[in-house]
Design an enzyme around this catalytic site. Sequence first.
Site, PDB file in Angstrom:
ATOM      1  N   ASP A   1       6.114  -8.403  -0.662  1.00 22.79           N
ATOM      2  CA  ASP A   1       5.720  -7.289   1.038  1.00 22.79           C
ATOM      3  C   ASP A   1       4.898  -8.141   1.552  1.00 22.79           C
ATOM      4  O   ASP A   1       3.358  -9.152   0.631  1.00 22.79           O
ATOM      5  CB  ASP A   1       5.130  -6.531   0.180  1.00 22.79           C
ATOM      6  CG  ASP A   1       5.399  -5.364   0.964  1.00 22.79           C
ATOM      7  OD1 ASP A   1       6.490  -4.845   2.132  1.00 22.79           O
ATOM      8  OD2 ASP A   1       3.693  -5.545   1.658  1.00 22.79           O
TER       9      ASP A   1
ATOM     10  N   LYS B   1       6.713  -6.858   8.494  1.00 20.91           N
ATOM     11  CA  LYS B   1       5.781  -5.978   9.132  1.00 20.91           C
ATOM     12  C   LYS B   1       5.482  -6.130  10.843  1.00 20.91           C
ATOM     13  O   LYS B   1       5.483  -7.425  10.518  1.00 20.91           O
ATOM     14  CB  LYS B   1       5.440  -5.159   8.417  1.00 20.91           C
ATOM     15  CG  LYS B   1       5.291  -4.905   6.734  1.00 20.91           C
ATOM     16  CD  LYS B   1       3.973  -3.628   6.285  1.00 20.91           C
ATOM     17  CE  LYS B   1       4.854  -3.717   5.089  1.00 20.91           C
ATOM     18  NZ  LYS B   1       3.815  -5.140   4.445  1.00 20.91           N
TER      19      LYS B   1
ATOM     20  N   HIS C   1       4.887  -1.652  11.697  1.00 21.34           N
ATOM     21  CA  HIS C   1       3.398  -1.504  10.248  1.00 21.34           C
ATOM     22  C   HIS C   1       3.070  -0.057  11.057  1.00 21.34           C
ATOM     23  O   HIS C   1       2.208   0.365   9.892  1.00 21.34           O
ATOM     24  CB  HIS C   1       2.763  -3.322  10.861  1.00 21.34           C
ATOM     25  CG  HIS C   1       2.406  -3.021  10.074  1.00 21.34           C
ATOM     26  ND1 HIS C   1       1.952  -4.762   8.905  1.00 21.34           N
ATOM     27  CD2 HIS C   1       1.382  -2.711   8.751  1.00 21.34           C
ATOM     28  CE1 HIS C   1       0.684  -4.602   8.000  1.00 21.34           C
ATOM     29  NE2 HIS C   1       1.044  -3.507   7.894  1.00 21.34           N
TER      30      HIS C   1
ATOM     31  N   TYR D   1      -0.720  -9.910   8.226  1.00 24.53           N
ATOM     32  CA  TYR D   1      -1.489 -10.882   6.947  1.00 24.53           C
ATOM     33  C   TYR D   1      -1.102 -12.216   7.449  1.00 24.53           C
ATOM     34  O   TYR D   1      -2.465 -13.065   6.602  1.00 24.53           O
ATOM     35  CB  TYR D   1      -0.755 -10.406   5.470  1.00 24.53           C
ATOM     36  CG  TYR D   1      -0.186  -9.226   5.129  1.00 24.53           C
ATOM     37  CD1 TYR D   1      -0.406  -7.798   6.032  1.00 24.53           C
ATOM     38  CD2 TYR D   1       0.683  -8.610   3.908  1.00 24.53           C
ATOM     39  CE1 TYR D   1      -0.247  -6.763   5.303  1.00 24.53           C
ATOM     40  CE2 TYR D   1       0.888  -7.632   3.780  1.00 24.53           C
ATOM     41  CZ  TYR D   1       0.575  -6.500   4.506  1.00 24.53           C
ATOM     42  OH  TYR D   1       0.444  -5.306   4.196  1.00 24.53           O
TER      43      TYR D   1
ATOM     44  N   LYS E   1      -0.989  -6.632  -5.368  1.00 29.19           N
ATOM     45  CA  LYS E   1      -1.360  -7.219  -4.836  1.00 29.19           C
ATOM     46  C   LYS E   1      -2.352  -8.054  -6.300  1.00 29.19           C
ATOM     47  O   LYS E   1      -3.338  -7.203  -6.565  1.00 29.19           O
ATOM     48  CB  LYS E   1      -2.122  -6.856  -3.494  1.00 29.19           C
ATOM     49  CG  LYS E   1      -2.643  -8.412  -3.140  1.00 29.19           C
ATOM     50  CD  LYS E   1      -4.342  -8.327  -3.417  1.00 29.19           C
ATOM     51  CE  LYS E   1      -4.157  -9.906  -2.874  1.00 29.19           C
ATOM     52  NZ  LYS E   1      -6.172  -9.978  -3.763  1.00 29.19           N
TER      53      LYS E   1
ATOM     54  N   TRP F   1      -1.366  -8.595   0.893  1.00 25.58           N
ATOM     55  CA  TRP F   1      -2.178  -8.103   1.358  1.00 25.58           C
ATOM     56  C   TRP F   1      -3.950  -8.974   1.138  1.00 25.58           C
ATOM     57  O   TRP F   1      -4.400  -8.761  -0.242  1.00 25.58           O
ATOM     58  CB  TRP F   1      -1.657  -6.635   2.052  1.00 25.58           C
ATOM     59  CG  TRP F   1      -3.316  -6.445   2.967  1.00 25.58           C
ATOM     60  CD1 TRP F   1      -3.672  -6.970   3.966  1.00 25.58           C
ATOM     61  CD2 TRP F   1      -4.395  -5.581   3.115  1.00 25.58           C
ATOM     62  NE1 TRP F   1      -4.935  -6.427   4.809  1.00 25.58           N
ATOM     63  CE2 TRP F   1      -5.214  -5.612   4.128  1.00 25.58           C
ATOM     64  CE3 TRP F   1      -4.652  -4.099   1.760  1.00 25.58           C
ATOM     65  CZ2 TRP F   1      -6.554  -4.530   4.480  1.00 25.58           C
ATOM     66  CZ3 TRP F   1      -6.157  -3.618   1.790  1.00 25.58           C
ATOM     67  CH2 TRP F   1      -6.082  -3.212   3.411  1.00 25.58           C
TER      68      TRP F   1
HETATM   69  P1  A2P Z   1      -7.325  -9.890  -7.297  1.00 25.45           P
HETATM   70  O1  A2P Z   1      -5.953  -9.881  -6.579  1.00 25.45           O
HETATM   71  O2  A2P Z   1      -8.278 -11.275  -7.524  1.00 25.45           O
HETATM   72  O3  A2P Z   1      -5.826  -9.892  -8.765  1.00 25.45           O
HETATM   73  P2  A2P Z   1      -4.392  -3.199  -4.465  1.00 25.45           P
HETATM   74  O4  A2P Z   1      -2.812  -3.841  -5.028  1.00 25.45           O
HETATM   75  O5  A2P Z   1      -4.931  -1.533  -4.772  1.00 25.45           O
HETATM   76  O6  A2P Z   1      -4.495  -3.569  -3.055  1.00 25.45           O
HETATM   77  O7  A2P Z   1      -5.796  -3.793  -5.303  1.00 25.45           O
HETATM   78  C1  A2P Z   1      -6.064  -5.274  -5.100  1.00 25.45           C
HETATM   79  C2  A2P Z   1      -7.107  -5.651  -6.140  1.00 25.45           C
HETATM   80  O8  A2P Z   1      -6.972  -5.033  -7.403  1.00 25.45           O
HETATM   81  C3  A2P Z   1      -7.341  -7.062  -5.751  1.00 25.45           C
HETATM   82  O9  A2P Z   1      -8.849  -7.013  -5.636  1.00 25.45           O
HETATM   83  C4  A2P Z   1      -7.025  -7.436  -7.188  1.00 25.45           C
HETATM   84  O10 A2P Z   1      -7.734  -8.205  -7.457  1.00 25.45           O
HETATM   85  C5  A2P Z   1      -7.351  -6.274  -7.799  1.00 25.45           C
HETATM   86  N1  A2P Z   1      -5.986  -6.669  -9.019  1.00 25.45           N
HETATM   87  C6  A2P Z   1      -5.120  -6.473  -9.094  1.00 25.45           C
HETATM   88  N2  A2P Z   1      -4.954  -6.257 -10.605  1.00 25.45           N
HETATM   89  C7  A2P Z   1      -5.267  -7.021 -10.985  1.00 25.45           C
HETATM   90  C8  A2P Z   1      -5.852  -6.053 -12.606  1.00 25.45           C
HETATM   91  N3  A2P Z   1      -4.505  -5.968 -13.252  1.00 25.45           N
HETATM   92  N4  A2P Z   1      -6.525  -6.045 -13.449  1.00 25.45           N
HETATM   93  C9  A2P Z   1      -7.888  -6.344 -11.878  1.00 25.45           C
HETATM   94  N5  A2P Z   1      -7.504  -6.426 -10.879  1.00 25.45           N
HETATM   95  C10 A2P Z   1      -6.749  -6.672 -10.671  1.00 25.45           C
END
Ligand code: A2P
Length: 283
Positions: free
Chosen positions: A48, A78, A111, A53, A239, A24
């Site tokens: 996923d 979805k 969804h 999206y 993500k 997403w």
């Molecule tokens: P980015 O895509 O720039 O890495 P969620 O999974 O809850 O939707 O959260 C996704 C968010 O967390 C995105 O902004 C992603 O940024 C960031 N993110 C994902 N993995 C990490 C990580 N290991 N450390 C810091 N930020 C992360």
Amino acid sequence: MRALTDCYQLSNGVGIPCIGFGTWQTAEGEEAVASVLSALGAGYRHIDTAQGYGNEGSIGSALKRSGIKREELFVTTKLANNQHGYKKTMAAFARSMDKLRLTYLDLFLIHWPNPLDFRSNWQEANAETWQAFEELYRAGYIRALGISNFRQHHIEALMQTAVVAPMVNQIRLCPGETQDALVEYCRECGMLLEAYSPLGVGKIFEVPEMQALAAKYGKSIAQICIRWSLQRGYLPLPKSVMPARIAQNTQVFDFALEDADVQRIAGLTGCVGYSMDPDSIPW
Ligand code: A2P
């Protein structure tokens, strides 16, 4: 769970790899292709996505480019909010399969239960949609069926006409938002809970309690969240578009959170906000 490809078993016996790669807010084009290739390279086999999206085409390209055998992959998409109803569902499914370049799908989800276009007749729309889902399932085009963002009253309405019960409900489950009553109800109905926004869409990194836990375990906050999700029995869908983070988010099998910390994280009520009410979403 001891590895990324270890599976939860769905109620129909289908295995689903215990961490899914979330897409997403990953833009269609090079970003989506590169991040999915990076995830597959890091060992994820569960991807996923969603019609909404707008990135299914890129995901299809990445799956193809990876050269990984189809049967090793687990792909979820979805149904878009404006595609409910029997005929629209059938056509939308066919378009997804074209974009994803697949001949069968592993998991198809409704969804949202009550989108704006169907607000006056969402029960009928979901019943018709589900009939299409069941036909595609029986015909072997989909290996498992599920729902997303459904609350108990939406599930009860669906079950009035469903023959095949949903095997999955994908909802927002993250530190401070555990939706306990809904989770319990879904489990009683035999559903696996998939956790979207397991990192609170990035907001979790500012929460002081999580910073302290990361220091205690010598792990990153993201790893603590993903591990917590697994220990709660959810299937997390983190993500990222950054290769180092994508890889880091798989390194969650070499430590365990103490029960008291699992409880503490669950109790960080509202630390990254709350899910939206599916009956009043503006889309
Ligand atoms: P980015 O895509 O720039 O890495 P969620 O999974 O809850 O939707 O959260 C996704 C968010 O967390 C995105 O902004 C992603 O940024 C960031 N993110 C994902 N993995 C990490 C990580 N290991 N450390 C810091 N930020 C992360």
